[in-house]
Design a protein around this motif. Structure first.
Motif, PDB file in Angstrom:
ATOM      1  N   ALA A  44      24.506  -4.848   6.057  1.00 39.68           N
ATOM      2  CA  ALA A  44      23.752  -6.051   6.435  1.00 39.68           C
ATOM      3  C   ALA A  44      23.164  -5.894   7.836  1.00 39.68           C
ATOM      4  N   ASN A  45      21.882  -6.118   7.962  1.00 40.23           N
ATOM      5  CA  ASN A  45      21.197  -6.110   9.250  1.00 40.23           C
ATOM      6  C   ASN A  45      19.880  -6.856   9.095  1.00 40.23           C
ATOM      7  N   ASP A  46      19.021  -6.708  10.073  1.00 44.27           N
ATOM      8  CA  ASP A  46      17.755  -7.442  10.057  1.00 44.27           C
ATOM      9  C   ASP A  46      16.620  -6.658   9.416  1.00 44.27           C
ATOM     10  N   ASP A  47      16.929  -5.564   8.717  1.00 46.23           N
ATOM     11  CA  ASP A  47      15.883  -4.769   8.085  1.00 46.23           C
ATOM     12  C   ASP A  47      15.246  -5.521   6.915  1.00 46.23           C
ATOM     13  N   ILE A  48      14.033  -5.123   6.605  1.00 49.83           N
ATOM     14  CA  ILE A  48      13.382  -5.580   5.377  1.00 49.83           C
ATOM     15  C   ILE A  48      13.798  -4.633   4.258  1.00 49.83           C
ATOM     16  N   VAL A  49      14.352  -5.170   3.184  1.00 49.75           N
ATOM     17  CA  VAL A  49      14.825  -4.359   2.070  1.00 49.75           C
ATOM     18  C   VAL A  49      13.916  -4.592   0.871  1.00 49.75           C
ATOM     19  N   VAL A  50      13.332  -3.527   0.366  1.00 50.91           N
ATOM     20  CA  VAL A  50      12.455  -3.588  -0.806  1.00 50.91           C
ATOM     21  C   VAL A  50      13.177  -2.895  -1.957  1.00 50.91           C
ATOM     22  N   SER A  51      13.320  -3.585  -3.104  1.00 50.29           N
ATOM     23  CA  SER A  51      14.113  -3.066  -4.218  1.00 50.29           C
ATOM     24  C   SER A  51      13.337  -3.163  -5.527  1.00 50.29           C
ATOM     25  N   VAL A  52      13.565  -2.176  -6.389  1.00 50.31           N
ATOM     26  CA  VAL A  52      13.009  -2.176  -7.744  1.00 50.31           C
ATOM     27  C   VAL A  52      14.104  -1.739  -8.707  1.00 50.31           C
ATOM     28  N   LYS A  53      14.288  -2.518  -9.782  1.00 42.43           N
ATOM     29  CA  LYS A  53      15.267  -2.200 -10.821  1.00 42.43           C
ATOM     30  C   LYS A  53      14.549  -1.972 -12.148  1.00 42.43           C
ATOM     31  N   GLY A  54      15.012  -0.971 -12.896  1.00 42.30           N
ATOM     32  CA  GLY A  54      14.438  -0.691 -14.203  1.00 42.30           C
ATOM     33  C   GLY A  54      15.515  -0.511 -15.259  1.00 42.30           C
ATOM     34  N   LEU A  55      15.176  -0.817 -16.503  1.00 39.78           N
ATOM     35  CA  LEU A  55      16.098  -0.686 -17.638  1.00 39.78           C
ATOM     36  C   LEU A  55      15.373   0.000 -18.784  1.00 39.78           C
ATOM     37  N   ALA A  56      16.063   0.925 -19.448  1.00 38.59           N
ATOM     38  CA  ALA A  56      15.505   1.610 -20.620  1.00 38.59           C
ATOM     39  C   ALA A  56      16.510   1.543 -21.766  1.00 38.59           C
ATOM     40  N   ASN A  57      16.052   1.123 -22.933  1.00 32.96           N
ATOM     41  CA  ASN A  57      16.876   1.097 -24.142  1.00 32.96           C
ATOM     42  C   ASN A  57      16.485   2.285 -25.022  1.00 32.96           C
ATOM     43  N   ILE A  58      17.441   3.171 -25.258  1.00 29.11           N
ATOM     44  CA  ILE A  58      17.153   4.421 -25.959  1.00 29.11           C
ATOM     45  C   ILE A  58      17.955   4.488 -27.263  1.00 29.11           C
ATOM     46  N   LYS A  59      17.247   4.662 -28.354  1.00 29.13           N
ATOM     47  CA  LYS A  59      17.914   4.832 -29.643  1.00 29.13           C
ATOM     48  C   LYS A  59      18.515   6.229 -29.729  1.00 29.13           C
ATOM     49  N   ALA A  60      19.749   6.307 -30.161  1.00 32.98           N
ATOM     50  CA  ALA A  60      20.437   7.597 -30.246  1.00 32.98           C
ATOM     51  C   ALA A  60      19.825   8.459 -31.341  1.00 32.98           C
ATOM     52  N   ASP A  61      19.817   9.774 -31.107  1.00 36.93           N
ATOM     53  CA  ASP A  61      19.362  10.703 -32.142  1.00 36.93           C
ATOM     54  C   ASP A  61      20.503  11.551 -32.695  1.00 36.93           C
ATOM     55  N   ALA A  62      21.733  11.318 -32.204  1.00 36.95           N
ATOM     56  CA  ALA A  62      22.907  12.006 -32.729  1.00 36.95           C
ATOM     57  C   ALA A  62      24.143  11.148 -32.473  1.00 36.95           C
ATOM     58  N   ILE A 286      13.525  -1.040   5.681  1.00 33.79           N
ATOM     59  CA  ILE A 286      12.487  -0.799   6.688  1.00 33.79           C
ATOM     60  C   ILE A 286      12.876  -1.497   7.987  1.00 33.79           C
ATOM     61  N   SER A 287      12.987  -0.725   9.064  1.00 31.11           N
ATOM     62  CA  SER A 287      13.263  -1.292  10.376  1.00 31.11           C
ATOM     63  C   SER A 287      11.934  -1.681  11.025  1.00 31.11           C
ATOM     64  N   ARG A 288      11.735  -2.947  11.231  1.00 31.21           N
ATOM     65  CA  ARG A 288      10.464  -3.427  11.794  1.00 31.21           C
ATOM     66  C   ARG A 288      10.350  -3.032  13.252  1.00 31.21           C
ATOM     67  N   GLU A 289       9.138  -2.651  13.673  1.00 28.79           N
ATOM     68  CA  GLU A 289       8.894  -2.268  15.060  1.00 28.79           C
ATOM     69  C   GLU A 289       8.963  -3.503  15.955  1.00 28.79           C
ATOM     70  N   LYS A 290       9.760  -3.415  17.015  1.00 34.59           N
ATOM     71  CA  LYS A 290       9.886  -4.531  17.943  1.00 34.59           C
ATOM     72  C   LYS A 290       8.759  -4.458  18.971  1.00 34.59           C
ATOM     73  N   LYS A 291       8.076  -5.582  19.131  1.00 31.74           N
ATOM     74  CA  LYS A 291       6.981  -5.636  20.102  1.00 31.74           C
ATOM     75  C   LYS A 291       7.542  -5.656  21.513  1.00 31.74           C
ATOM     76  N   GLN A 292       7.071  -4.755  22.331  1.00 30.92           N
ATOM     77  CA  GLN A 292       7.537  -4.672  23.707  1.00 30.92           C
ATOM     78  C   GLN A 292       6.743  -5.649  24.588  1.00 30.92           C
TER      79      GLN A 292
END
Length: 324
Positions: A44-62, A286-292
């Motif tokens: 946990a921190n002040d970073d921006i976190v970008v996330s993507v989740k994917g799911l695949a359903n695969i029929k068995a062949d054996a 992503i750590s945002r750049e701090k304005k000086q």
């Protein structure tokens, strides 16, 4: 007992056996698979976190079905002859099926004991443990590609008093290909999300420090079965102590796949039969750049003092020195 189990087994329809191809291992006391959804966490921190989740359903062949065989007898020769006869007769018929491979796995071979009662005058009964024979266990592994063949195997094996379907494993030759496809889809989506964040914030993350993490989870059908007891309990208002003899309730199993509601994309979203499910998640912090804040330079001020003799002295807060 075996006859009773066979009667119950033959009542099952073809569609039920295919849909519930998990094996009797699920009748054990089991914990629910609550944590079957992928989730990668950054500290946990002040970073921006970008996330993507994917799911695949695969029929068995054996598929690989495992049946357990148990045999008891008075002597080692009797036990071996009886179990080999049951297994050989079954496999000779099963091997005639197209695209089927078999393997017999040795599990255990142990002596069996029973108690013999010994009664002496003026003494209590004594129970002595005595050798009664032997017990031999083997597993039959059957590999096949057509799920409808499982019904045929059960029919053949039950004719030789083999009823215990331990489990069914699912396999697919396309897992690595699907993983690469999921990675590519996730890459395009996460780039789009980062672009949207930059537009919303009115800044760029090009030179920002970034951290990335990704992972896969593969769920097979044997992990995804749930059980419940379908009955309506009754309540009794008993005034006196009474003996209550409850009946055993029927336990029902059903296949519960991972829902697709938490994912950014789904490959083959419609699930009709038990499938292999692959989850993929990628996260970028992503750590945002701090304005000086630039501070204005302080100009040192000098004070000049003219003495009565006409000499000039420079005064400051610390010291004063004359100018010659």
């Amino acid at each position: 007992m075996k006859k009773l189990f066979f009667t119950i087994l033959t009542v099952l329809s073809s569609s039920f056996i295919i849909a519930q191809a998990s094996g009797n291992v699920n009748y054990q006391n089991q914990g629910y698979y609550n944590n079957n959804t992928i989730n990668i966490n950054f500290p946990a921190n002040d970073d921006i976190v970008v996330s993507v989740k994917g799911l695949a359903n695969i029929k068995a062949d054996a598929y690989t079905a495992i049946f357990s065989v148990t045999q008891t007898g008075k002597t080692t020769k009797e036990v071996n002859d009886l179990i080999d006869q049951r297994i050989t007769q079954s496999l000779n018929e099963i091997k005639l099926k197209k695209g089927v491979e078999t393997f017999v796995d040795m599990i255990s071979f142990v002596p069996v004991y029973e108690y013999e009662t010994e009664k002496k005058l003026f003494n209590r009964k004594t129970y002595n443990e005595m050798p009664a024979g032997f017990e031999l266990k083997k597993n039959i592994h059957i590999k096949y590609s057509n799920p409808n063949q499982l019904n045929e195997f059960i029919s053949i094996l039950s004719n030789n008093e083999i009823y215990d379907l331990v489990k069914v494993d699912y396999f697919s030759n396309t897992l690595e290909t699907i993983k690469k496809e999921m990675m590519l889809k996730a890459k395009l989506l996460i780039q789009e999300k980062i672009k949207n964040y930059q537009e919303l914030l009115g800044e760029t993350f090009t030179n920002a420090e970034k951290r990335i993490a990704d992972d896969y989870i593969v769920n097979i059908p044997v992990e995804m079965y749930r059980s419940y007891e379908a009955y309506n309990g009754s309540s009794l208002n008993l005034k006196k102590a009474a003996n209550i003899n409850p009946l055993n309730k029927s336990v029902t199993l059903y296949y519960q796949p991972v829902f697709n509601k938490e994912f950014d994309f789904v490959i083959n979203p419609v699930v009709l039969e038990p499938v292999i499910q692959i989850q993929y998640e990628v996260k970028i912090a992503i750590s945002r750049e701090k304005k000086q804040v630039l501070k204005a330079d302080k100009t040192e001020k000098e004070f000049i003092l003219v003495t009565a003799n006409g000499d000039l002295k420079i005064l400051n807060t610390n010291t004063a020195r004359p100018i010659h």
